[in-house]
Design an enzyme around this catalytic site. Structure first.
Site, PDB file in Angstrom:
ATOM      1  N   GLU A 176       0.915  -1.206   0.047  1.00  0.00           N
ATOM      2  CA  GLU A 176       0.097  -0.107   0.212  1.00  0.00           C
ATOM      3  C   GLU A 176       0.803   1.253  -0.147  1.00  0.00           C
ATOM      4  O   GLU A 176       0.876   2.277   0.710  1.00  0.00           O
ATOM      5  CB  GLU A 176      -1.037  -0.091   1.301  1.00  0.00           C
ATOM      6  CG  GLU A 176      -1.935  -1.192   1.048  1.00  0.00           C
ATOM      7  CD  GLU A 176      -3.030  -0.845   1.891  1.00  0.00           C
ATOM      8  OE1 GLU A 176      -3.344  -0.213   2.860  1.00  0.00           O
ATOM      9  OE2 GLU A 176      -4.119  -2.018   1.704  1.00  0.00           O
ATOM     10  N   GLU A 308      -4.857  -8.710  -0.337  1.00  0.00           N
ATOM     11  CA  GLU A 308      -5.520  -8.549   0.795  1.00  0.00           C
ATOM     12  C   GLU A 308      -6.917  -8.137   0.207  1.00  0.00           C
ATOM     13  O   GLU A 308      -7.462  -7.426  -0.582  1.00  0.00           O
ATOM     14  CB  GLU A 308      -5.059  -6.945   1.339  1.00  0.00           C
ATOM     15  CG  GLU A 308      -3.859  -7.387   2.162  1.00  0.00           C
ATOM     16  CD  GLU A 308      -3.389  -5.912   2.818  1.00  0.00           C
ATOM     17  OE1 GLU A 308      -4.278  -5.297   3.547  1.00  0.00           O
ATOM     18  OE2 GLU A 308      -2.224  -5.930   3.014  1.00  0.00           O
TER      19      GLU A 308
HETATM   20  O1  AHR Z   1      -5.414  -5.944   7.023  1.00  0.00           O
HETATM   21  C1  AHR Z   1      -5.111  -4.872   7.704  1.00  0.00           C
HETATM   22  C2  AHR Z   1      -4.549  -3.689   6.833  1.00  0.00           C
HETATM   23  O2  AHR Z   1      -5.304  -3.229   5.907  1.00  0.00           O
HETATM   24  C3  AHR Z   1      -3.219  -3.615   6.381  1.00  0.00           C
HETATM   25  O3  AHR Z   1      -2.023  -3.852   7.252  1.00  0.00           O
HETATM   26  C4  AHR Z   1      -2.960  -2.896   5.498  1.00  0.00           C
HETATM   27  O4  AHR Z   1      -2.345  -3.446   4.268  1.00  0.00           O
HETATM   28  C5  AHR Z   1      -4.568  -2.621   4.962  1.00  0.00           C
HETATM   29  O5  AHR Z   1      -4.890  -1.148   4.911  1.00  0.00           O
END
Ligand code: AHR
Length: 504
Positions: A176, A308
């Site tokens: 991110e 994610e």
């Molecule tokens: O999964 C929780 C958080 O969500 C992670 O650390 C991040 O990459 C995302 O914003």
């Protein structure tokens, strides 16, 4: 009154692209109770463990055939310095985890993570620190992991107990980077990715698969820039193997423009529908990002890596047991089923995905409570879908009504079929209607075989599992169908996930 019957046709003799087993990956971050307490209890713990790793968790992850696991973050990855997590545990620094506001003992580091991978049979996916690290630090970690002994770093690995190279292949270059990983612009990150990735070495047994930070949700500009600048740069056209995508359902970002107001367990049919719609939105996201990728990379060499994804609900009124810990219900299992079906639709481009996160954080397959390890309804969804791993997608057609919620559409019944190497056909169904049953007919299936099916549903939509009732929501054998002359008919209960296997 049941709804109008639905008929689906499976083209059992026309296997399509392979459904990568890596679509069923997990994600473990040093966040709340995910790593510490969840996966890692320590060798001296009274909780049964294997070299410090919670034994029940290892077994449960083996059972769903977890193909890979991403670590150490998430946002934490861009604050993590790997040297703090190697060598004798008693000498590792105790420090603050600034990302998530907790103490980091560094007891779980590189070797412990790779032990977890070895015990569960998962491929490691390591996310390197681009945000606060250096090129040198990241390239050294790769050498430490993958070089044969004979260099200072590889010999240090051997002295720490692992003479043979770990052979780590999947490598994230930051996380991110548009947000917690450095608040960069796509144009700036593209150059940073090229610089870092240049110095990450390939070794005899491990050609790195370099994954660039990709877009958050619907940031199509990010995808455009990354593909333009990194899909085939002049002096190293193969430098980027994967581009990531992050999408949390109800994550307070488009399409859920509102902040996280939906609760994990306190909901009715209306909130159920909203979450179904947000889950299926991933199909549109993948389609639109893929269209951009197709323009720059028609051969689909660069893979989309959804590293994610999952539900992210509002924090409950009482403080959660640990940061971002939320209960799981049948609704979350349906979210997984819809998401997998969307991945299969785009199997030519989507190679890997990581549910966030494996244990005690957000969309977990496991929740722990002291000595108890609870398999969530979501664990059951992963279990039901495991036979699709590495099978070939089969075309499936039929007129399925689309439902609508808040401007988003989703199917009343979502389905997928695949054929495994041994010829076994698996059909998975996700019935999203929370209140009415539906009659279905499946055509095109093998004439002579006895299907075996499992059904995941629950008496109440918001039932969940706990140490007192660990199997309240669990998949169970299901025989309420007729299969004759290749025609399969059944009435599906409202709100359910079903897996049917037809072994030849
Ligand atoms: O999964 C929780 C958080 O969500 C992670 O650390 C991040 O990459 C995302 O914003």
């Amino acid at each position: 009154m049941p709804r109008a019957p639905l008929t689906l046709h499976v083209a059992a003799e026309q296997p399509g692209p392979q459904i990568s087993r890596h679509l069923f990956g997990q994600f473990a971050e040093h966040l709340g109770g995910c790593v510490y307490d969840g996966l890692w209890v320590g060798e001296d713990s009274p909780i049964p463990n294997i070299r410090g790793l919670r034994r029940d968790a290892v077994e449960a992850l083996r059972e769903i055939r977890m193909p890979n696991i991403r670590w150490p973050g998430g946002c934490f990855a861009d604050a993590y310095h790997w040297r703090n997590g190697i060598g004798p545990r008693e000498r590792r620094p105790r420090m603050r985890n600034d990302t998530w506001g907790q103490i980091e003992t560094n007891a779980f580091g590189t070797h412990e993570f790779l032990d977890l991978c070895a015990l569960t049979g998962a491929a490691p996916v390591i996310c390197g620190n681009l945000g606060s690290g250096t090129v040198q630090e990241m390239r050294d970690w790769v050498e430490y992991l993958n070089a044969p002994t004979g260099t200072v770093l590889a010999d240090e690995r051997a002295a720490n107990g692992h003479p043979s190279p770990f052979g780590v292949r999947y490598w994230g270059v930051g996380n991110e980077s548009w947000g917690c990983g450095g608040l960069m612009r796509a144009e700036y990150y593209a150059d940073e990715f090229r610089r870092y990735a240049t110095y990450l070495g390939n070794y005899e047994k491990s050609q790195l698969f370099r994954i660039a930070t990709g877009p958050g949700v619907d940031d199509y500009h990010w995808t455009e820039v990354m593909m333009r600048e990194c899909a085939a740069p002049r002096f190293n056209p193969g430098i980027m193997d994967g581009l990531s995508l992050h999408y949390y359902m109800n994550g307070g970002v488009p399409p859920a423009k509102t902040q996280r107001t939906l609760h994990a367990t306190d909901f009715g049919a209306a909130e159920w529908r909203t979450v179904m719609a947000h889950a299926w939105y991933i199909d549109e996201l993948i389609a639109r990002h893929s269209a951009i990728m197709d323009r720059h990379d028609p051969a689909k060499r660069v893979k989309l890596i959804v590293d994610e994804w999952g539900t992210w609900y509002a924090a409950p009124p009482a403080p959660a047991r640990s940061t971002l810990c939320q209960q799981q219900t049948l609704r979350d299992a349906l979210v997984s089923a819809l998401t997998f079906h969307a991945f299969f639709k785009h199997a030519e481009r989507v190679h890997m995905a990581n549910a966030a996160q494996v244990c005690n954080v957000l969309h977990s397959v496991l929740l722990t409570d002291g000595p108890s390890t609870i398999r969530t309804p979501n664990w059951h969804a992963f279990h039901l879908f495991a036979p699709h791993q590495d099978a070939h997608r089969l075309p499936l057609s039929g007129d399925v009504p689309q439902l609508e919620d808040g401007g988003l559409t989703y199917p009343r019944l979502s389905a997928a079929a695949s054929r495994a190497a041994d010829g076994a056909i698996t059909v998975t169904l996700a019935h999203t209607d929370p209140s009415e049953p539906v009659e279905i007919t499946l055509l095109g299936l093998p004439l002579s075989c006895k299907p075996a099916a499992r059904l995941l549903t629950s008496a109440q939509l918001n039932d969940c599992n706990s140490p007192e009732a660990p199997d309240r929501v669990a998949a169970r054998p299901w025989t309420d169908f007729i299969h004759q002359n290749g025609i399969f008919t059944a009435t599906l209960p409202p709100a359910c996930v079903i897996a049917i296997s037809f072994e030849q």
